[in-house]
Design an enzyme around this catalytic site. Structure first.
Site, mmCIF file in Angstrom:
data_model
loop_
_atom_site.group_PDB
_atom_site.id
_atom_site.type_symbol
_atom_site.label_atom_id
_atom_site.label_comp_id
_atom_site.label_asym_id
_atom_site.label_seq_id
_atom_site.Cartn_x
_atom_site.Cartn_y
_atom_site.Cartn_z
ATOM 1 N N HIS A 60 9.842 -56.636 -87.474
ATOM 2 C CA HIS A 60 10.788 -57.651 -87.003
ATOM 3 C C HIS A 60 10.214 -59.028 -87.309
ATOM 4 O O HIS A 60 8.993 -59.220 -87.323
ATOM 5 C CB HIS A 60 11.012 -57.510 -85.500
ATOM 6 C CG HIS A 60 11.765 -56.293 -85.108
ATOM 7 N ND1 HIS A 60 12.372 -56.166 -83.887
ATOM 8 C CD2 HIS A 60 12.018 -55.130 -85.771
ATOM 9 C CE1 HIS A 60 12.968 -54.992 -83.804
ATOM 10 N NE2 HIS A 60 12.763 -54.337 -84.942
ATOM 11 N N GLU A 62 9.908 -61.695 -85.574
ATOM 12 C CA GLU A 62 9.010 -62.232 -84.548
ATOM 13 C C GLU A 62 7.594 -61.676 -84.702
ATOM 14 O O GLU A 62 6.613 -62.423 -84.666
ATOM 15 C CB GLU A 62 9.506 -61.883 -83.138
ATOM 16 C CG GLU A 62 10.885 -62.387 -82.827
ATOM 17 C CD GLU A 62 11.975 -61.339 -83.071
ATOM 18 O OE1 GLU A 62 12.022 -60.758 -84.175
ATOM 19 O OE2 GLU A 62 12.797 -61.130 -82.167
ATOM 20 N N CYS A 80 14.048 -58.355 -78.952
ATOM 21 C CA CYS A 80 14.125 -57.045 -78.318
ATOM 22 C C CYS A 80 12.919 -56.891 -77.375
ATOM 23 O O CYS A 80 12.026 -57.748 -77.345
ATOM 24 C CB CYS A 80 14.121 -55.941 -79.371
ATOM 25 S SG CYS A 80 12.543 -55.770 -80.270
ATOM 26 N N CYS A 99 9.496 -57.026 -79.195
ATOM 27 C CA CYS A 99 9.095 -58.375 -79.581
ATOM 28 C C CYS A 99 8.764 -59.227 -78.363
ATOM 29 O O CYS A 99 7.844 -60.048 -78.406
ATOM 30 C CB CYS A 99 10.184 -59.017 -80.429
ATOM 31 S SG CYS A 99 10.367 -58.202 -82.042
#
Length: 170
Positions: free
Chosen positions: A74, A76, A104, A107
Site C-alpha cells: 500500500h 502508506e 486501512c 496501514c
C-alpha cells in the site's frame, strides 16, 4: 526494496536539495502519485511523507500491490518504509503523512508504530477504512500512539479518482 527513483529522491534529500516546488502541496503530490498508480493499473492511492518542521518530502509512493505481487504494498507502507530507510530509524515522530484515501487497519497500525505526528487523508473509506471506519485503530486500547488525524482533505478529487478507476473496470 527501494526503486532507483526513490533512492535518487533520498539522495537529493540528504544533500539538502528541495524535494518539491513551493506551490506543490503534499496532498497534491499524493494525488499525483495516485494518478501514476492508476495509470499502472493499481488502485489509485498515493501517499507522501514529509518532515513537519521543514516540509521536506522524505518519501512519495503510490500503491504497488499488483506490480509487486504483494498485498502489503500500500502507498502508506511504501512511503513509511522509504522514509524510515532514508533516516535509518523506525520511528518518525516529527513527520506527517498525506494520503489520498483513509488508511486501512494495516496501514493505521504502521502509522502508529512509526509514531507519525499527523495523518492527513483525502477520501473517507466506509468499507475498508481503519481510522474513521471499521477497526478505528487509533481508538483501540491496544494502540500505543495516536497521531492527530485530519480527514476530508481534497476529498472530492480523491474520491473522483477512485470512482473513475473502478467505473472503468466494470
Amino acid at each position: 526494496m527501494q526503486s532507483c527513483k526513490a533512492l535518487t529522491a533520498c539522495l537529493r534529500f540528504r544533500q539538502g536539495a528541495p524535494m518539491r516546488k513551493p506551490d506543490e502541496s503534499p496532498m497534491q503530490l499524493a494525488l499525483d502519485a495516485a494518478r501514476r498508480a492508476a495509470a499502472a493499473g493499481e488502485v489509485p492511492v498515493g501517499a507522501v511523507l514529509v518532515e513537519a518542521e521543514t516540509g521536506a518530502v522524505l518519501a512519495s509512493a503510490g500503491n504497488r500491490v499488483e506490480a509487486d505481487a504483494d498485498p502489503t504494498a500500500h502507498a502508506e507502507l511504501l512511503a513509511i518504509r522509504a522514509a524510515a530507510g532514508l533516516r535509518g530509524e523506525p520511528r518518525l515522530p516529527d513527520c506527517d503523512l498525506y494520503v489520498t484515501l483513509e488508511p486501512c487497519a494495516m496501514c493505521a497500525a504502521a502509522i502508529s508504530f512509526a509514531r507519525l505526528r499527523r495523518l492527513y487523508f483525502g477520501a473517507y473509506d466506509p468499507k475498508g477504512g481503519g481510522v474513521e471506519h471499521g477497526a478505528r485503530f487509533f481508538h483501540q486500547p491496544t494502540c500505543h500512539h495516536r497521531p492527530e488525524v485530519y480527514g476530508g482533505i481534497r476529498e472530492q478529487e480523491a474520491g473522483d479518482l477512485l470512482a473513475e478507476f473502478f467505473r472503468a473496470r466494470r
